[in-house]
Motif scaffolding. Structure first.
Motif, PDB file in Angstrom:
ATOM      1  N   GLY A   3      32.335 -56.248  26.451  1.00 21.62           N
ATOM      2  CA  GLY A   3      32.819 -55.086  26.170  1.00 21.62           C
ATOM      3  C   GLY A   3      32.698 -54.310  24.814  1.00 21.62           C
ATOM      4  O   GLY A   3      32.064 -54.632  24.039  1.00 21.62           O
ATOM      5  N   VAL A   4      33.070 -53.178  24.822  1.00 25.13           N
ATOM      6  CA  VAL A   4      32.780 -52.237  23.407  1.00 25.13           C
ATOM      7  C   VAL A   4      34.109 -51.864  22.836  1.00 25.13           C
ATOM      8  O   VAL A   4      35.084 -51.602  23.556  1.00 25.13           O
ATOM      9  N   MET A   5      34.534 -52.181  21.592  1.00 24.35           N
ATOM     10  CA  MET A   5      35.430 -51.847  20.678  1.00 24.35           C
ATOM     11  C   MET A   5      35.232 -50.450  20.179  1.00 24.35           C
ATOM     12  O   MET A   5      34.075 -50.149  19.447  1.00 24.35           O
ATOM     13  N   VAL A  14      31.699 -47.650  16.604  1.00 23.24           N
ATOM     14  CA  VAL A  14      31.361 -48.179  17.925  1.00 23.24           C
ATOM     15  C   VAL A  14      30.803 -49.456  17.980  1.00 23.24           C
ATOM     16  O   VAL A  14      29.837 -49.625  17.186  1.00 23.24           O
ATOM     17  N   VAL A  15      31.497 -50.408  18.266  1.00 28.56           N
ATOM     18  CA  VAL A  15      31.196 -52.177  18.299  1.00 28.56           C
ATOM     19  C   VAL A  15      30.955 -52.821  19.520  1.00 28.56           C
ATOM     20  O   VAL A  15      31.806 -53.268  20.099  1.00 28.56           O
ATOM     21  N   PRO A  16      29.700 -52.548  19.787  1.00 30.20           N
ATOM     22  CA  PRO A  16      29.437 -53.329  21.132  1.00 30.20           C
ATOM     23  C   PRO A  16      29.004 -54.867  21.038  1.00 30.20           C
ATOM     24  O   PRO A  16      28.809 -55.419  19.789  1.00 30.20           O
ATOM     25  N   VAL A  28      37.344 -56.484  27.111  1.00 27.23           N
ATOM     26  CA  VAL A  28      36.869 -56.927  25.787  1.00 27.23           C
ATOM     27  C   VAL A  28      37.337 -58.303  25.542  1.00 27.23           C
ATOM     28  O   VAL A  28      38.594 -58.709  25.687  1.00 27.23           O
ATOM     29  N   ALA A  29      36.343 -59.088  25.399  1.00 36.87           N
ATOM     30  CA  ALA A  29      36.593 -60.606  24.903  1.00 36.87           C
ATOM     31  C   ALA A  29      36.561 -60.551  23.402  1.00 36.87           C
ATOM     32  O   ALA A  29      35.378 -60.801  22.934  1.00 36.87           O
ATOM     33  N   MET A  30      37.542 -60.348  22.661  1.00 33.92           N
ATOM     34  CA  MET A  30      37.449 -60.246  21.205  1.00 33.92           C
ATOM     35  C   MET A  30      37.461 -61.732  20.788  1.00 33.92           C
ATOM     36  O   MET A  30      38.228 -62.770  21.085  1.00 33.92           O
TER      37      MET A  30
END
Length: 257
Positions: free
Chosen positions: A49-51, A61-63, A84-86
């Motif tokens: 996912g993208v944060m 933008v943090v892919p 998103v899997a943080m």
């Protein structure tokens, strides 16, 4: 009371007496954390996912393949695109010296990715003389040497500029002129131009290019080809896009994938 004072969050991962603590959480599409800050510095990373991370000074933008260093006590908000899997890391003050005094996007090597995942499998109070200690030492080394990437767009405060920014983020290929945006934002083109310069230190065209290239970087990291990314953000020519991308970030679009 300051916003940081109101929104300071402290969790067990920030209280543990270890140089760093790994934090794992999965988020659904469209979730938002709300504005908050942490007492310890963070490395925000997601395997999926993208944060989209907002800070007072810039938006990022943090892919997957990138991480964001967030200094201690800095307000920020995370919004998710897709599931998103943080897999984040909290750094104690003495360990946070490997990072920056300002937010920074880091390139995540294959080794650093695996180290982060391994740290997430350790107990919160890991053995400082055992595997956990070795992982922490390697993580510190990898974070310190990770490339810093200028994948950020200066934040906008004026409500009219924010409306423009939201519309452009939703459709970065839009070629509307500043005069055309002015008619939609309820301000003259001269006023918008003055506000852009005052709030970001750059003109509208340069700010829009920064936004487009940052959005393109996210697309590339998610598997888009350079040609697809170029078209999605409004570049009719792939070579022109490649030249602009390299001038802005110091790497080619192919290297950003």
């Amino acid at each position: 009371m300051s916003l940081i004072g109101q929104n300071l969050r402290t969790i067990a991962h920030e209280k543990v007496d270890r140089p760093l603590a790994a934090f794992a959480r999965d988020y659904a599409e469209g979730e938002a954390t709300g504005w908050h800050a942490h007492a310890r510095a963070q490395l925000l990373y997601a395997t999926q996912g993208v944060m989209r991370v907002a800070t007072p000074g810039a938006g990022f933008v943090v892919p997957p393949g990138r991480a964001l260093w967030v200094p201690a006590a800095m307000e920020h908000e995370v919004r998710t695109e897709g599931r998103v899997a943080m897999r984040a890391l909290f750094f104690r003050a003495d360990a946070a010296r490997v990072g920056e005094a300002a937010p920074a996007v880091l390139g995540v090597s294959s080794l650093l990715r695996e180290l982060i995942l391994a740290a997430c499998a350790e107990p919160l109070e890991w053995d400082e003389a055992g595997r956990g200690g070795h992982l922490a030492a390697l993580i510190a080394e990898e974070v310190a040497r990770a490339p810093r990437l200028p994948f950020g767009v200066p934040a906008l405060r004026d409500a009219r500029l924010r409306r423009l920014a939201e519309a452009l983020a939703a459709s970065p290929a839009s070629d509307l002129s500043l005069e055309e945006w002015a008619a939609r934002c309820g301000a003259s083109a001269r006023t918008l131009a003055r506000l852009f310069q005052a709030e970001t230190g750059m003109g509208f065209a340069r700010w829009r290019q920064a936004l487009r290239l940052t959005e393109a970087a996210a697309l590339l990291a998610q598997g888009a080809t350079p040609a697809q990314a170029a078209a999605s953000v409004g570049y009719a020519s792939a070579p022109a896009f490649g030249a602009a991308f390299r001038a802005a970030f110091g790497i080619t679009p192919g290297e950003a994938r």
